[in-house]
Enzyme design. Structure first.
Site, PDB file in Angstrom:
ATOM      1  N   GLY A  28       1.025  -1.148  -0.047  1.00  0.00           N
ATOM      2  CA  GLY A  28      -0.158  -0.012   0.025  1.00  0.00           C
ATOM      3  C   GLY A  28       0.787   1.304   0.071  1.00  0.00           C
ATOM      4  CB  ALA A  45       2.802   2.306   4.453  1.00  0.00           C
ATOM      5  CB  ALA A  73      -7.857   6.006  -0.045  1.00  0.00           C
ATOM      6  CD  GLU A  81     -12.287  13.915   3.940  1.00  0.00           C
ATOM      7  OE1 GLU A  81     -11.979  13.315   4.815  1.00  0.00           O
ATOM      8  OE2 GLU A  81     -12.206  13.569   2.662  1.00  0.00           O
ATOM      9  CG  ASP A 105      -2.259 -11.233   7.796  1.00  0.00           C
ATOM     10  OD1 ASP A 105      -3.237 -11.897   8.551  1.00  0.00           O
ATOM     11  OD2 ASP A 105      -2.158 -11.303   6.547  1.00  0.00           O
ATOM     12  CG  HIS A 136     -16.488   6.155   7.432  1.00  0.00           C
ATOM     13  ND1 HIS A 136     -17.530   6.753   7.140  1.00  0.00           N
ATOM     14  CD2 HIS A 136     -15.325   7.117   7.125  1.00  0.00           C
ATOM     15  CE1 HIS A 136     -17.063   8.060   6.474  1.00  0.00           C
ATOM     16  NE2 HIS A 136     -15.926   8.171   6.280  1.00  0.00           N
ATOM     17  NE  ARG A 156     -13.853   9.888   9.099  1.00  0.00           N
ATOM     18  CZ  ARG A 156     -12.979   9.371   8.324  1.00  0.00           C
ATOM     19  NH1 ARG A 156     -12.317   8.228   8.949  1.00  0.00           N
ATOM     20  NH2 ARG A 156     -12.683   9.867   7.169  1.00  0.00           N
ATOM     21  CG  HIS A 209     -13.225   3.489   7.663  1.00  0.00           C
ATOM     22  ND1 HIS A 209     -13.352   3.167   6.386  1.00  0.00           N
ATOM     23  CD2 HIS A 209     -12.547   4.765   7.725  1.00  0.00           C
ATOM     24  CE1 HIS A 209     -12.639   4.297   5.643  1.00  0.00           C
ATOM     25  NE2 HIS A 209     -12.213   5.074   6.349  1.00  0.00           N
ATOM     26  NE  ARG A 241      -8.072   7.351   9.690  1.00  0.00           N
ATOM     27  CZ  ARG A 241      -8.689   7.578   8.705  1.00  0.00           C
ATOM     28  NH1 ARG A 241      -7.960   8.372   7.981  1.00  0.00           N
ATOM     29  NH2 ARG A 241      -9.585   6.741   8.106  1.00  0.00           N
ATOM     30  CG  LEU A 279      -4.494   7.782   2.137  1.00  0.00           C
ATOM     31  CD1 LEU A 279      -4.981   8.400   0.822  1.00  0.00           C
ATOM     32  CD2 LEU A 279      -3.891   6.408   1.654  1.00  0.00           C
TER      33      LEU A 279
HETATM   34  C1  LIG Z   1     -12.852   2.591   1.648  1.00  0.00           C
HETATM   35  C2  LIG Z   1     -11.898   3.403   2.260  1.00  0.00           C
HETATM   36  C3  LIG Z   1     -11.708   4.548   2.173  1.00  0.00           C
HETATM   37  C4  LIG Z   1     -10.610   5.303   2.826  1.00  0.00           C
HETATM   38  N1  LIG Z   1     -10.320   6.640   2.398  1.00  0.00           N
HETATM   39  C5  LIG Z   1      -9.280   7.389   2.815  1.00  0.00           C
HETATM   40  C6  LIG Z   1      -9.011   8.645   2.403  1.00  0.00           C
HETATM   41  O1  LIG Z   1      -9.604   9.230   1.641  1.00  0.00           O
HETATM   42  N2  LIG Z   1      -7.960   9.035   3.099  1.00  0.00           N
HETATM   43  C7  LIG Z   1      -7.141   8.636   4.025  1.00  0.00           C
HETATM   44  O2  LIG Z   1      -6.255   9.295   4.635  1.00  0.00           O
HETATM   45  N3  LIG Z   1      -7.260   7.257   4.576  1.00  0.00           N
HETATM   46  C8  LIG Z   1      -8.559   6.649   3.850  1.00  0.00           C
HETATM   47  N4  LIG Z   1      -8.648   5.564   4.193  1.00  0.00           N
HETATM   48  C9  LIG Z   1      -7.825   4.760   5.111  1.00  0.00           C
HETATM   49  C10 LIG Z   1      -6.517   4.436   4.374  1.00  0.00           C
HETATM   50  O3  LIG Z   1      -6.913   4.288   3.006  1.00  0.00           O
HETATM   51  C11 LIG Z   1      -5.770   3.266   4.699  1.00  0.00           C
HETATM   52  O4  LIG Z   1      -5.451   3.470   6.306  1.00  0.00           O
HETATM   53  C12 LIG Z   1      -4.252   3.196   4.325  1.00  0.00           C
HETATM   54  O5  LIG Z   1      -4.213   3.347   2.907  1.00  0.00           O
HETATM   55  C13 LIG Z   1      -3.407   2.240   4.876  1.00  0.00           C
HETATM   56  O6  LIG Z   1      -2.184   2.154   3.982  1.00  0.00           O
HETATM   57  P1  LIG Z   1      -1.202   1.075   4.197  1.00  0.00           P
HETATM   58  O7  LIG Z   1      -0.079   1.064   3.229  1.00  0.00           O
HETATM   59  O8  LIG Z   1      -0.807   1.174   5.663  1.00  0.00           O
HETATM   60  O9  LIG Z   1      -1.957  -0.489   4.115  1.00  0.00           O
HETATM   61  P2  LIG Z   1      -2.769  -1.045   2.745  1.00  0.00           P
HETATM   62  O10 LIG Z   1      -2.920  -0.145   1.798  1.00  0.00           O
HETATM   63  O11 LIG Z   1      -3.913  -1.680   3.474  1.00  0.00           O
HETATM   64  O12 LIG Z   1      -1.703  -2.194   2.191  1.00  0.00           O
HETATM   65  C14 LIG Z   1      -1.299  -3.263   3.018  1.00  0.00           C
HETATM   66  C15 LIG Z   1      -0.447  -4.226   2.241  1.00  0.00           C
HETATM   67  O13 LIG Z   1       0.067  -5.265   3.060  1.00  0.00           O
HETATM   68  C16 LIG Z   1      -0.116  -6.358   2.398  1.00  0.00           C
HETATM   69  N5  LIG Z   1      -0.510  -7.218   3.483  1.00  0.00           N
HETATM   70  C17 LIG Z   1      -1.329  -7.622   4.580  1.00  0.00           C
HETATM   71  N6  LIG Z   1      -0.676  -8.645   5.227  1.00  0.00           N
HETATM   72  C18 LIG Z   1       0.123  -9.313   4.594  1.00  0.00           C
HETATM   73  C19 LIG Z   1       1.195 -10.740   4.787  1.00  0.00           C
HETATM   74  N7  LIG Z   1       0.537 -11.540   5.664  1.00  0.00           N
HETATM   75  N8  LIG Z   1       1.656 -10.685   3.796  1.00  0.00           N
HETATM   76  C20 LIG Z   1       2.148 -10.207   2.927  1.00  0.00           C
HETATM   77  N9  LIG Z   1       1.399  -8.774   2.599  1.00  0.00           N
HETATM   78  C21 LIG Z   1       0.504  -8.425   3.415  1.00  0.00           C
HETATM   79  C22 LIG Z   1      -1.524  -6.221   1.693  1.00  0.00           C
HETATM   80  O14 LIG Z   1      -1.842  -7.109   0.739  1.00  0.00           O
HETATM   81  C23 LIG Z   1      -1.314  -4.959   1.051  1.00  0.00           C
HETATM   82  O15 LIG Z   1      -0.337  -4.922  -0.007  1.00  0.00           O
HETATM   83  C24 LIG Z   1      -9.726   4.688   3.720  1.00  0.00           C
HETATM   84  C25 LIG Z   1      -9.955   3.322   4.082  1.00  0.00           C
HETATM   85  C26 LIG Z   1     -10.896   2.717   3.283  1.00  0.00           C
HETATM   86  C27 LIG Z   1     -11.217   1.167   3.673  1.00  0.00           C
END
Ligand SMILES: Cc1cc2nc3c(=O)[nH]c(=O)nc-3n(C[C@H](O)[C@H](O)[C@H](O)COP(=O)(O)OP(=O)(O)OC[C@H]3O[C@@H](n4cnc5c(N)ncnc54)[C@H](O)[C@@H]3O)c2cc1C
Length: 547
Positions: free
Chosen positions: A27, A29, A59, A126, A222, A243, A290, A351, A386, A392
């Site tokens: 993702g 991060a 997102a 927002e 995980d 949410h 929220r 959420h 939050r 993001l």
């Molecule tokens: C519908 C929705 C809308 C949102 N809108 C917003 C927004 O507009 N603005 C905002 O700031 N936030 C928003 N959020 C929250 C935000 O999107 C997330 O908190 C953020 O994208 C998390 O990013 P991340 O890189 O930490 O994780 P993720 O994007 O979830 O990526 C996690 C990664 O880890 C991998 N992974 C997980 N477990 C394992 C494992 N055991 N082995 C190998 N790979 C694994 C997954 O496959 C994925 O690739 C939203 C969330 C949702 C659900």
């Protein structure tokens, strides 16, 4: 000392890969950390699915950053801390809001499709932001635009070695230091030891632990579970953000989100009687934070004996709604709902996991060699609630900090991780054919009914008893991704219920029906969990059927 690992494949020959930096998760991060780290180090990035199957990809609203002419990082800080209900770590928030604008400008170079009018970036509004400060792309398609651009930059413009469909089972530790991760390849079922001087955990959240969530199927917690098994401190698990506006259609586990930006653009909340009600709960009305909106909705739903209220955008221009919110309008049409002409049924839905693996402001966890960034981490920026669109931003800012800290950490390492060997124990006794899908359903059902948005002591006690029974009953015949995920989800669910029971007050997103007041004297503090040292060696290892 080297600890033993997963007891499922006795005697099997393990593949081996070696990196300087191993990033777990694809993702915002993970990709940000990997692209940055690859400028200097040999980097591998693993994800259990594809790059378009992440929470980031979904997102909608956008990314908050103080880049507007009337805005300032200090104003963003004030809004964030106020929303956080007394538990934000101000140092971390300061880092987030001051470094955020620069990180967002850098992201715009990788992802040029942020929405503009006459060359000027458009800022959305927002809840609980004191002015418009949310940058967005493709209207409400920010996540897919950003994900695709970052994945492309990793594939084409960097030297990151990318591995999709590679499931991380466990972190590898030696002498208390993280030295990589053990993975299962989804295509051939092979196990691989991925050795690395530094591992960056970026595995996202855990919304799938609940029966109804906006999160994708991969969000099974995980990362938090494996970090806990490896001895890392985790905290704030009771703070699960619901949410306010999930589409309230019965029978669906993955729920469509209706972005908060719609209320930012003037949509109302109405109860079953057709009345706007939020002004009775907060002077900011529909644009309160929220947690406050959810409390208002819960009170109205209770009063009316209903399980939803309505979102009303019928007074907004239909063509403009379509242009500004293409994803939301298309999603609603799949359910024969028209945003411009109909009231949309909405209810609070799981959420975002505020809690996670404890880090400092450089993304360092309590386990040397292990960093965490994104939703899996608990940096302290979100406190007990939050602020919208800060997530993001958190991934961007803290992954950049992780990269900057790598030089310092890798530079100090003397030992070469390539020489370490690992002992994967023989498989345990045969299982009894426990039903994996059934176990997942029982778990998510308990969480939804008894550890949901409004909590009570009796429900939480009952939930802990049921989760405990489920944990001790499970004896899987075969260990694959679905089984590991259920065990990780059980670890998470149990910790959420435990922490929710302990916190006898209502604060931010944590609502106790039996303790409705904020109790600063007793509870202005975090609940931090860490596996006791004597359990870490083998108690922290996933075994057949044990969480
Ligand atoms: C519908 C929705 C809308 C949102 N809108 C917003 C927004 O507009 N603005 C905002 O700031 N936030 C928003 N959020 C929250 C935000 O999107 C997330 O908190 C953020 O994208 C998390 O990013 P991340 O890189 O930490 O994780 P993720 O994007 O979830 O990526 C996690 C990664 O880890 C991998 N992974 C997980 N477990 C394992 C494992 N055991 N082995 C190998 N790979 C694994 C997954 O496959 C994925 O690739 C939203 C969330 C949702 C659900």
């Amino acid at each position: 000392m080297t600890r033993p690992y997963v007891a499922t494949r006795g005697g099997e020959q393990l593949h081996r890969r070696t990196f300087d930096v191993l990033v777990l998760g694809g993702g915002i991060a993970g990709l940000t950390a990997a692209i940055g780290a690859a400028r200097r180090w040999r980097v591998g990035l693993l994800t259990k699915s594809t790059f378009d199957d992440t929470t980031t990809f979904l997102a909608q609203g956008g990314i908050a950053a103080a880049i507007g002419p009337s805005d300032s990082p200090e104003l963003h800080l004030t809004d964030t801390v106020q929303a956080g209900a007394g538990l934000c770590d101000e140092e971390a928030v300061r880092v987030l809001v001051h470094e955020g604008p620069e990180r967002v400008r850098e992201l715009m170079e990788i992802c040029p499709r942020f929405d503009k009018v006459d060359g000027q970036i458009v800022l959305g509004r927002e809840g609980a932001h004191s002015l418009p400060r949310i940058v967005h792309a493709g209207g409400d398609a920010t996540g897919s635009e950003v994900s695709s651009a970052l994945a492309e930059a990793a594939r084409v413009g960097s030297r990151v070695q990318l591995y999709e469909d590679e499931f991380v089972i466990d972190l590898l530790t030696a002498d208390g230091r993280c030295v990589g991760a053990l993975t299962l390849n989804l295509a051939d079922g092979g196990l691989t030891l991925n050795m690395a001087m530094v591992t960056v955990l970026a595995t996202g959240g855990a919304g799938q632990v609940y029966g109804r969530t906006t999160n994708p199927l991969v969000a099974t917690g995980d990362g938090v579970a494996m970090a806990y098994r490896a001895g890392a401190a985790i905290r704030d698990l009771e703070f699960v953000q619901f949410h306010p506006t999930g589409l309230a259609i019965p029978g669906q586990q993955t729920v469509q989100l209706i972005t908060e930006a719609l209320r930012g653009e003037g949509a109302y909340l109405r109860n079953a009687a057709g009345d706007r009600f939020m002004a009775a709960y907060d002077s900011r009305g529909e644009l309160a934070s929220r947690d406050v909106v959810v409390r208002g909705m819960v009170a109205e739903m209770r009063e009316e004996g209903s399980d939803h209220v309505y979102l009303d955008a019928t007074h907004l221009d239909a063509a403009w709604l379509q242009e500004r919110f293409p994803r939301v309008t298309a999603g609603l049409r799949e359910h024969d709902l028209e945003l411009a002409t109909q009231l949309i049924p909405v209810a609070p839905v799981c959420h975002y996991f505020i809690g996670g693996v404890v880090t400092d402001v450089w993304g360092r966890t309590t386990v040397p060699g292990l960093y965490a960034s994104g939703e899996v981490a608990s940096t302290g920026v979100h406190g007990a609630n939050r602020l919208a669109s800060n997530s993001l931003l958190e991934g961007l800012v803290f992954s950049d900090r992780v990269v900057r800290d790598l030089d310092r950490y890798i530079g100090r390492l003397g030992e070469d991780v390539r020489r370490l060997s690992f002992d994967i124990p023989e498989a345990g006794p045969p299982g009894d054919g426990s039903d994996t899908a059934g176990a997942r359903r029982r778990l998510t059902d308990v969480m939804q009914r008894q550890v949901g948005v409004l909590r009570r002591e009796a429900d939480l006690q009952a939930a802990l008893a049921q989760l405990g029974a489920l944990t001790s009953e499970l004896r899987f015949d075969h260990m694959g991704v679905a089984e590991y995920e259920v065990l990780n989800m059980l670890t998470l669910g149990t910790q959420v219920a435990k922490c929710a029971l302990l916190r006898e007050e209502s604060r931010g997103v944590h609502l106790r029906d039996d303790f409705p007041e904020l109790d600063d004297e007793r509870w202005r503090k975090h609940i931090t969990l860490r596996l006791p040292a004597h359990d870490r060696e083998d108690g922290g290892v996933i075994r057949r059927g044990r969480g």
